[in-house]
Write an enzyme that holds these catalytic residues in place. Structure first.
Site, PDB file in Angstrom:
ATOM      1  N   SER A 126       0.876  -0.553  -0.026  1.00 59.36           N
ATOM      2  CA  SER A 126      -0.110  -0.351   0.215  1.00 59.36           C
ATOM      3  C   SER A 126       1.199   1.183  -0.853  1.00 59.36           C
ATOM      4  O   SER A 126       2.050   1.042   0.069  1.00 59.36           O
ATOM      5  CB  SER A 126      -0.720  -0.069   1.709  1.00 59.36           C
ATOM      6  N   TYR A 174      -1.899  -0.804  10.241  1.00 60.92           N
ATOM      7  CA  TYR A 174      -2.275  -1.483   8.742  1.00 60.92           C
ATOM      8  C   TYR A 174      -0.816  -0.834   7.997  1.00 60.92           C
ATOM      9  O   TYR A 174      -0.554  -0.993   7.681  1.00 60.92           O
ATOM     10  CB  TYR A 174      -3.195  -0.473   8.415  1.00 60.92           C
TER      11      TYR A 174
HETATM   12  P1  NDP Z   1     -11.379  -6.592   0.340  1.00 60.23           P
HETATM   13  O1  NDP Z   1     -11.674  -6.230   1.815  1.00 60.23           O
HETATM   14  O2  NDP Z   1     -12.556  -5.969   0.149  1.00 60.23           O
HETATM   15  O3  NDP Z   1     -10.736  -8.179   0.928  1.00 60.23           O
HETATM   16  C1  NDP Z   1     -10.055  -8.662   1.901  1.00 60.23           C
HETATM   17  C2  NDP Z   1     -10.066  -9.822   1.990  1.00 60.23           C
HETATM   18  O4  NDP Z   1      -8.936 -10.056   2.728  1.00 60.23           O
HETATM   19  C3  NDP Z   1     -11.500 -10.540   2.011  1.00 60.23           C
HETATM   20  O5  NDP Z   1     -11.161 -11.560   1.007  1.00 60.23           O
HETATM   21  C4  NDP Z   1     -10.988 -10.753   3.437  1.00 60.23           C
HETATM   22  O6  NDP Z   1     -11.698 -12.151   3.050  1.00 60.23           O
HETATM   23  C5  NDP Z   1      -9.454 -11.101   3.802  1.00 60.23           C
HETATM   24  N1  NDP Z   1      -9.916 -11.216   4.784  1.00 60.23           N
HETATM   25  C6  NDP Z   1      -9.788 -10.623   5.650  1.00 60.23           C
HETATM   26  N2  NDP Z   1      -9.125 -10.510   7.004  1.00 60.23           N
HETATM   27  C7  NDP Z   1      -9.488 -12.070   6.613  1.00 60.23           C
HETATM   28  C8  NDP Z   1      -8.715 -12.482   8.310  1.00 60.23           C
HETATM   29  N3  NDP Z   1      -8.544 -12.922   9.267  1.00 60.23           N
HETATM   30  N4  NDP Z   1      -8.642 -14.154   7.588  1.00 60.23           N
HETATM   31  C9  NDP Z   1      -8.394 -14.335   6.244  1.00 60.23           C
HETATM   32  N5  NDP Z   1      -8.769 -13.456   5.471  1.00 60.23           N
HETATM   33  C10 NDP Z   1      -8.889 -12.174   5.524  1.00 60.23           C
HETATM   34  O7  NDP Z   1      -9.864  -5.962   0.264  1.00 60.23           O
HETATM   35  P2  NDP Z   1      -9.258  -5.366  -0.801  1.00 60.23           P
HETATM   36  O8  NDP Z   1      -9.986  -6.243  -1.885  1.00 60.23           O
HETATM   37  O9  NDP Z   1      -9.691  -3.899  -1.352  1.00 60.23           O
HETATM   38  O10 NDP Z   1      -7.341  -5.179  -0.641  1.00 60.23           O
HETATM   39  C11 NDP Z   1      -6.351  -6.641  -1.191  1.00 60.23           C
HETATM   40  C12 NDP Z   1      -5.596  -6.393  -0.768  1.00 60.23           C
HETATM   41  O11 NDP Z   1      -4.994  -4.755  -1.768  1.00 60.23           O
HETATM   42  C13 NDP Z   1      -4.751  -5.422   0.751  1.00 60.23           C
HETATM   43  O12 NDP Z   1      -3.548  -6.244   1.214  1.00 60.23           O
HETATM   44  C14 NDP Z   1      -5.200  -4.676   0.951  1.00 60.23           C
HETATM   45  O13 NDP Z   1      -3.919  -4.029   2.022  1.00 60.23           O
HETATM   46  C15 NDP Z   1      -4.766  -4.157  -0.273  1.00 60.23           C
HETATM   47  N6  NDP Z   1      -4.614  -2.701  -1.026  1.00 60.23           N
HETATM   48  C16 NDP Z   1      -6.261  -2.229  -1.500  1.00 60.23           C
HETATM   49  C17 NDP Z   1      -6.528  -1.285  -1.606  1.00 60.23           C
HETATM   50  C18 NDP Z   1      -7.193  -0.936  -1.863  1.00 60.23           C
HETATM   51  O14 NDP Z   1      -7.747   0.112  -2.680  1.00 60.23           O
HETATM   52  N7  NDP Z   1      -8.524  -1.388  -2.046  1.00 60.23           N
HETATM   53  C19 NDP Z   1      -5.329   0.257  -1.796  1.00 60.23           C
HETATM   54  C20 NDP Z   1      -4.654  -0.894  -1.311  1.00 60.23           C
HETATM   55  C21 NDP Z   1      -3.460  -1.516  -1.072  1.00 60.23           C
HETATM   56  P3  NDP Z   1     -12.813 -12.299   3.568  1.00 60.23           P
HETATM   57  O15 NDP Z   1     -14.170 -11.698   1.882  1.00 60.23           O
HETATM   58  O16 NDP Z   1     -13.699 -13.956   3.521  1.00 60.23           O
HETATM   59  O17 NDP Z   1     -14.345 -11.649   5.027  1.00 60.23           O
END
Ligand code: NDP
Length: 254
Positions: free
Chosen positions: A153, A166
């Site tokens: 990020s 984070y």
């Molecule tokens: P979302 O919140 O949409 O999705 C996150 C995913 O992580 C979900 O599938 C969720 O699972 C899973 N997850 C969360 N907690 C757990 C846990 N305890 N155990 C297993 N799985 C878990 O996030 P994004 O798609 O936006 O983000 C994806 C990546 O991109 C992350 O690493 C984020 O930091 C990074 N990022 C995103 C940005 C953005 O603008 N969206 C910008 C910069 C970085 P479930 O759905 O099953 O709960």
């Protein structure tokens, strides 16, 4: 946005594991990688979301999806070792691993950051990625061309007030990427990088910027060309690098 339209067989015969596949960017990766021929192993917290995704991918590409619900907050080293053992029994090697699952956590000054939230977030964003990497390095090492992608990020590259655990977790991810990249460079065919997806229209983005118009950010599907490129043979020379979706340029052949 990066312009790349690979052939539908780009990832034929590749086996790729994606964490956080149930939603957002990970979900788009799962569908996109399967539609380019990969067998995808999908980890996430919610069994229901994974089952829904399984049905969607299987309807178009039968026999290419394995789902494995696992809560990274409570998963132990033994859980990740069991997963690795089970994959060893089914596949000769693993060709790719995308560490994508993450929690956003509280936005709060470090002085007031809740300790439990800090620990939970470090467990999910850092320790689970470490344990999964550790368990899967042998399978990745058996591939002739493996890719390991950490998800970063902008706040993991330059600190930002109030982004607490984070931001710190994403700095740790960058450190893990650099350390591992040096370790495996000479002894394996694993290429290790980190990618900052940049603002993307997901649940996490909505939590982080509730006042923002969601339409101002690209959908996860729109950033898939960069992910696919990083798993293509053309990206072989990228190793140990902190990459960004925004402004991404393909490797110019020398
Ligand atoms: P979302 O919140 O949409 O999705 C996150 C995913 O992580 C979900 O599938 C969720 O699972 C899973 N997850 C969360 N907690 C757990 C846990 N305890 N155990 C297993 N799985 C878990 O996030 P994004 O798609 O936006 O983000 C994806 C990546 O991109 C992350 O690493 C984020 O930091 C990074 N990022 C995103 C940005 C953005 O603008 N969206 C910008 C910069 C970085 P479930 O759905 O099953 O709960």
């Amino acid at each position: 946005m990066f312009n790349y339209s690979p052939e539908p067989d780009l990832l034929d015969s590749k086996t790729i594991l994606i964490t956080g596949a149930g939603d957002g960017i990970g979900r788009a990766c799962a569908k996109s990688f399967a539609s380019h021929g990969a067998t995808v192993i999908l980890l996430s917290r919610s069994q229901q979301k994974l089952e829904q995704l399984y049905d969607e991918i299987e309807a178009e590409h039968p026999g290419r999806t394995i789902i494995h619900p696992l809560d990274f907050r409570t998963a132990s080293a033994a859980d990740f070792q069991l997963l690795a053992q089970s994959l060893d029994e089914q596949f000769p090697c693993l060709d790719g691993l995308i560490h994508n699952a993450a929690l956003l956590g509280a936005r709060s000054p470090i002085e007031f950051y809740p300790e439990k939230d800090w620990n939970d977030l470090m467990q999910v964003n850092v320790t689970a990625a470490f344990l999964l990497t550790k368990a899967l390095i042998p399978a990745l090492s058996r591939s002739e061309d493996a890719r390991l992608l950490f998800t970063s990020s902008s706040v993991g590259r330059t600190g930002r007030a109030y982004w607490g655990a984070y931001a710190v977790s994403k700095f740790a991810v960058e450190g893990m990427m650099q350390t591992l990249a040096e370790e495996v460079a000479k002894t394996t065919a694993i290429r290790v990088n980190s990618l900052n997806p940049g603002g993307t229209r997901t649940a996490m983005r909505r939590d982080a910027y509730p006042a923002e118009d969601p339409a101002s950010q690209p959908a996860p599907e729109e950033i898939m060309p960069v992910y696919l490129y990083l798993f293509s043979p053309a990206a072989w020379s990228l190793h140990g690098q902190a990459l960004d979706v925004r402004g991404f340029q393909s490797v110019v052949p020398t």
